[in-house]
Design a protein around this motif. Structure first.
Motif, PDB file in Angstrom:
ATOM      1  N   MET A  96      46.300 -14.609  35.236  1.00 40.64           N
ATOM      2  CA  MET A  96      46.033 -13.446  35.623  1.00 40.64           C
ATOM      3  C   MET A  96      44.482 -13.379  35.156  1.00 40.64           C
ATOM      4  O   MET A  96      43.528 -12.805  36.018  1.00 40.64           O
ATOM      5  CB  MET A  96      46.650 -12.271  35.209  1.00 40.64           C
ATOM      6  CG  MET A  96      45.978 -10.926  35.487  1.00 40.64           C
ATOM      7  SD  MET A  96      46.368 -10.870  37.479  1.00 40.64           S
ATOM      8  CE  MET A  96      45.640  -9.257  37.823  1.00 40.64           C
ATOM      9  N   GLY A  97      44.163 -13.700  33.780  1.00 45.42           N
ATOM     10  CA  GLY A  97      42.703 -13.705  33.205  1.00 45.42           C
ATOM     11  C   GLY A  97      41.900 -14.719  34.080  1.00 45.42           C
ATOM     12  O   GLY A  97      40.687 -14.354  34.459  1.00 45.42           O
ATOM     13  N   ILE A  98      42.352 -15.882  34.395  1.00 45.29           N
ATOM     14  CA  ILE A  98      41.381 -16.625  35.247  1.00 45.29           C
ATOM     15  C   ILE A  98      41.108 -16.121  36.496  1.00 45.29           C
ATOM     16  O   ILE A  98      40.287 -16.354  37.074  1.00 45.29           O
ATOM     17  CB  ILE A  98      42.178 -18.135  35.486  1.00 45.29           C
ATOM     18  CG1 ILE A  98      42.376 -18.674  33.841  1.00 45.29           C
ATOM     19  CG2 ILE A  98      41.399 -19.068  36.417  1.00 45.29           C
ATOM     20  CD1 ILE A  98      43.091 -20.058  34.008  1.00 45.29           C
ATOM     21  N   ILE A  99      42.273 -15.642  37.156  1.00 46.74           N
ATOM     22  CA  ILE A  99      41.865 -14.981  38.563  1.00 46.74           C
ATOM     23  C   ILE A  99      40.796 -13.982  38.528  1.00 46.74           C
ATOM     24  O   ILE A  99      39.938 -13.719  39.507  1.00 46.74           O
ATOM     25  CB  ILE A  99      43.189 -14.560  39.266  1.00 46.74           C
ATOM     26  CG1 ILE A  99      43.998 -15.677  39.411  1.00 46.74           C
ATOM     27  CG2 ILE A  99      42.763 -13.696  40.527  1.00 46.74           C
ATOM     28  CD1 ILE A  99      45.555 -15.412  39.825  1.00 46.74           C
ATOM     29  N   LEU A 100      40.938 -12.953  37.608  1.00 50.41           N
ATOM     30  CA  LEU A 100      39.978 -11.956  37.583  1.00 50.41           C
ATOM     31  C   LEU A 100      38.435 -12.557  36.998  1.00 50.41           C
ATOM     32  O   LEU A 100      37.741 -12.027  37.746  1.00 50.41           O
ATOM     33  CB  LEU A 100      40.620 -11.138  36.259  1.00 50.41           C
ATOM     34  CG  LEU A 100      39.641  -9.855  36.080  1.00 50.41           C
ATOM     35  CD1 LEU A 100      39.497  -8.971  37.038  1.00 50.41           C
ATOM     36  CD2 LEU A 100      40.060  -9.041  34.782  1.00 50.41           C
ATOM     37  N   PHE A 101      38.790 -13.517  36.351  1.00 45.43           N
ATOM     38  CA  PHE A 101      37.171 -14.081  35.971  1.00 45.43           C
ATOM     39  C   PHE A 101      36.435 -14.579  37.253  1.00 45.43           C
ATOM     40  O   PHE A 101      35.463 -14.444  37.543  1.00 45.43           O
ATOM     41  CB  PHE A 101      37.227 -15.188  34.979  1.00 45.43           C
ATOM     42  CG  PHE A 101      36.325 -15.826  34.651  1.00 45.43           C
ATOM     43  CD1 PHE A 101      35.253 -15.335  34.177  1.00 45.43           C
ATOM     44  CD2 PHE A 101      36.162 -17.368  34.649  1.00 45.43           C
ATOM     45  CE1 PHE A 101      34.135 -15.954  33.907  1.00 45.43           C
ATOM     46  CE2 PHE A 101      35.190 -18.195  34.280  1.00 45.43           C
ATOM     47  CZ  PHE A 101      34.104 -17.383  33.978  1.00 45.43           C
ATOM     48  N   ILE A 102      37.428 -15.482  37.985  1.00 41.68           N
ATOM     49  CA  ILE A 102      36.913 -15.884  39.535  1.00 41.68           C
ATOM     50  C   ILE A 102      36.308 -15.050  40.389  1.00 41.68           C
ATOM     51  O   ILE A 102      35.333 -15.013  40.910  1.00 41.68           O
ATOM     52  CB  ILE A 102      37.900 -16.818  39.921  1.00 41.68           C
ATOM     53  CG1 ILE A 102      38.132 -18.192  39.216  1.00 41.68           C
ATOM     54  CG2 ILE A 102      37.585 -17.306  41.552  1.00 41.68           C
ATOM     55  CD1 ILE A 102      39.193 -19.145  39.654  1.00 41.68           C
ATOM     56  N   VAL A 103      37.016 -13.815  40.410  1.00 39.65           N
ATOM     57  CA  VAL A 103      36.788 -12.639  41.354  1.00 39.65           C
ATOM     58  C   VAL A 103      35.451 -11.965  40.670  1.00 39.65           C
ATOM     59  O   VAL A 103      34.722 -11.690  41.707  1.00 39.65           O
ATOM     60  CB  VAL A 103      37.995 -11.682  41.578  1.00 39.65           C
ATOM     61  CG1 VAL A 103      37.589 -10.345  42.070  1.00 39.65           C
ATOM     62  CG2 VAL A 103      39.289 -12.172  42.223  1.00 39.65           C
ATOM     63  N   ILE A 104      35.385 -11.954  39.615  1.00 31.02           N
ATOM     64  CA  ILE A 104      34.241 -11.195  38.919  1.00 31.02           C
ATOM     65  C   ILE A 104      32.873 -12.148  39.524  1.00 31.02           C
ATOM     66  O   ILE A 104      31.963 -11.529  39.807  1.00 31.02           O
ATOM     67  CB  ILE A 104      34.303 -10.971  37.394  1.00 31.02           C
ATOM     68  CG1 ILE A 104      35.520 -10.114  37.001  1.00 31.02           C
ATOM     69  CG2 ILE A 104      32.993 -10.615  36.750  1.00 31.02           C
ATOM     70  CD1 ILE A 104      35.697 -10.116  35.605  1.00 31.02           C
ATOM     71  N   ILE A 105      33.088 -13.457  38.995  1.00 34.39           N
ATOM     72  CA  ILE A 105      31.974 -14.332  39.369  1.00 34.39           C
ATOM     73  C   ILE A 105      31.461 -14.543  40.728  1.00 34.39           C
ATOM     74  O   ILE A 105      30.404 -14.399  41.092  1.00 34.39           O
ATOM     75  CB  ILE A 105      32.197 -15.687  38.613  1.00 34.39           C
ATOM     76  CG1 ILE A 105      32.294 -15.575  37.203  1.00 34.39           C
ATOM     77  CG2 ILE A 105      31.034 -16.670  39.023  1.00 34.39           C
ATOM     78  CD1 ILE A 105      31.428 -14.877  36.140  1.00 34.39           C
ATOM     79  N   LEU A 106      32.531 -14.503  41.587  1.00 34.10           N
ATOM     80  CA  LEU A 106      32.101 -14.747  42.947  1.00 34.10           C
ATOM     81  C   LEU A 106      31.814 -13.307  43.597  1.00 34.10           C
ATOM     82  O   LEU A 106      30.642 -13.424  44.192  1.00 34.10           O
ATOM     83  CB  LEU A 106      33.699 -14.916  43.868  1.00 34.10           C
ATOM     84  CG  LEU A 106      33.425 -15.178  45.324  1.00 34.10           C
ATOM     85  CD1 LEU A 106      32.670 -16.109  45.703  1.00 34.10           C
ATOM     86  CD2 LEU A 106      34.803 -15.271  45.973  1.00 34.10           C
ATOM     87  N   GLY A 107      32.060 -12.220  43.376  1.00 34.96           N
ATOM     88  CA  GLY A 107      31.707 -10.943  43.731  1.00 34.96           C
ATOM     89  C   GLY A 107      30.321 -10.548  43.258  1.00 34.96           C
ATOM     90  O   GLY A 107      29.579 -10.044  43.813  1.00 34.96           O
ATOM     91  N   ALA A 108      29.869 -10.730  41.854  1.00 37.77           N
ATOM     92  CA  ALA A 108      28.842 -10.748  41.269  1.00 37.77           C
ATOM     93  C   ALA A 108      27.703 -11.596  41.830  1.00 37.77           C
ATOM     94  O   ALA A 108      26.481 -11.432  42.104  1.00 37.77           O
ATOM     95  CB  ALA A 108      28.664 -10.792  39.756  1.00 37.77           C
ATOM     96  N   SER A 109      28.138 -12.877  42.107  1.00 39.81           N
ATOM     97  CA  SER A 109      27.243 -13.946  42.669  1.00 39.81           C
ATOM     98  C   SER A 109      26.620 -13.468  44.162  1.00 39.81           C
ATOM     99  O   SER A 109      25.696 -13.590  44.313  1.00 39.81           O
ATOM    100  CB  SER A 109      27.787 -15.244  42.940  1.00 39.81           C
ATOM    101  OG  SER A 109      28.110 -15.532  41.487  1.00 39.81           O
ATOM    102  N   VAL A 110      27.698 -12.917  44.892  1.00 39.35           N
ATOM    103  CA  VAL A 110      27.499 -12.195  46.244  1.00 39.35           C
ATOM    104  C   VAL A 110      26.428 -11.358  46.144  1.00 39.35           C
ATOM    105  O   VAL A 110      25.487 -11.149  46.989  1.00 39.35           O
ATOM    106  CB  VAL A 110      28.537 -11.999  46.988  1.00 39.35           C
ATOM    107  CG1 VAL A 110      28.273 -11.210  48.243  1.00 39.35           C
ATOM    108  CG2 VAL A 110      29.584 -13.136  47.242  1.00 39.35           C
ATOM    109  N   LEU A 111      26.506 -10.241  45.107  1.00 36.82           N
ATOM    110  CA  LEU A 111      25.646  -9.127  45.110  1.00 36.82           C
ATOM    111  C   LEU A 111      23.913  -9.540  44.625  1.00 36.82           C
ATOM    112  O   LEU A 111      23.261  -9.151  44.968  1.00 36.82           O
ATOM    113  CB  LEU A 111      26.425  -8.271  44.113  1.00 36.82           C
ATOM    114  CG  LEU A 111      27.531  -7.406  44.919  1.00 36.82           C
ATOM    115  CD1 LEU A 111      28.260  -6.732  43.797  1.00 36.82           C
ATOM    116  CD2 LEU A 111      27.023  -6.500  45.975  1.00 36.82           C
TER     117      LEU A 111
END
Length: 238
Positions: free
Chosen positions: A1-16
């Motif tokens: 779960m922690g890895i998935i959250l980490f990936i979502v955070i990084i992907l979303g923040a990179s887009v922004l």
């Protein structure tokens, strides 16, 4: 779960970050603090922000206001040592609370049409504030966002100038962080694992930037700040 959250955070923040010029540190830092220690979160944020700025700089170089950039850099050279001193002296939990309050203050000022005239001295001053926030909490975006939004700068000029400034300031700040705080395997392994998602965010963010108008750009700004500020504030209070 922690890895998935980490990936979502990084992907979303990179887009922004790619589409707005400021989003990565403001969005990523509060959520990275849920997964990592304060020092690790700041260093991971600096690494990814540096990669994004470096990857985009040649593409958006024509949008950079070089005179403003030089003044921001001069101011940041004064602010960065101050930020390191704050980071070394202040309790890290209080630092997290300060981050949330800074983020929440910004949309309030922007929504109520805070305006400030752009001058050479103010360029250097806000560069200095941005420098101190970069080395202390890894977030140079808030003061520049407030300053440039108040001057009604075009979104292309905002993104170009801030990304060029970030390329400089993230490089110096990362060196200072590593020297004064040290580092560990977690920072670099986590950064390597998430790097493909940063690259994906670069591509998606470029597509979004072409489709977002000035008004939508402003509303996205307010939404990002309110959401992340409230989330981090409630997390600290709980």
């Amino acid at each position: 779960m922690g890895i998935i959250l980490f990936i979502v955070i990084i992907l979303g923040a990179s887009v922004l970050q790619t589409s707005t010029g400021f989003g990565f540190s403001i969005v990523a830092t509060p959520f990275l603090l849920l997964l990592f220690s304060v020092t690790d979160a700041i260093q991971i944020n600096l690494i990814f922000s540096l990669v994004i700025s470096g990857a985009l700089i040649f593409k958006i170089r024509s949008d950079i206001d070089m005179d403003v950039l030089k003044r921001l850099v001069v101011g940041s050279l004064v602010g960065m040592p101050v930020g390191i001193a704050i980071f070394m002296a202040v309790d890290l939990e209080k630092l997290k609370l300060a981050i949330s309050l800074i983020i929440l203050l910004l949309p309030v000022l922007l929504i109520f049409s805070f305006r400030i005239n752009q001058t050479n001295k103010r360029d250097r001053f806000f560069g200095g504030v941005s420098g101190s926030l970069t080395t202390s909490i890894g977030m140079p975006g808030p003061p520049l966002l407030l300053y440039f939004s108040g001057t009604n700068i075009q979104k292309e000029k905002l993104r170009g100038t801030t990304l060029a400034f970030y390329l400089f300031i993230y490089s110096i700040s990362l060196v200072l962080q590593l020297y004064f705080s040290g580092t560990n395997k977690t920072v670099w392994v986590s950064s390597a694992l998430a790097m493909p998602f940063v690259l994906a965010g670069l591509y998606l963010g470029q597509l979004l930037f072409k489709r977002i108008d000035q008004l939508s750009f402003r509303f996205v700004t307010y939404g990002i700040l309110l959401f992340t500020g409230l989330f981090l504030l409630f997390d600290n209070l709980s």
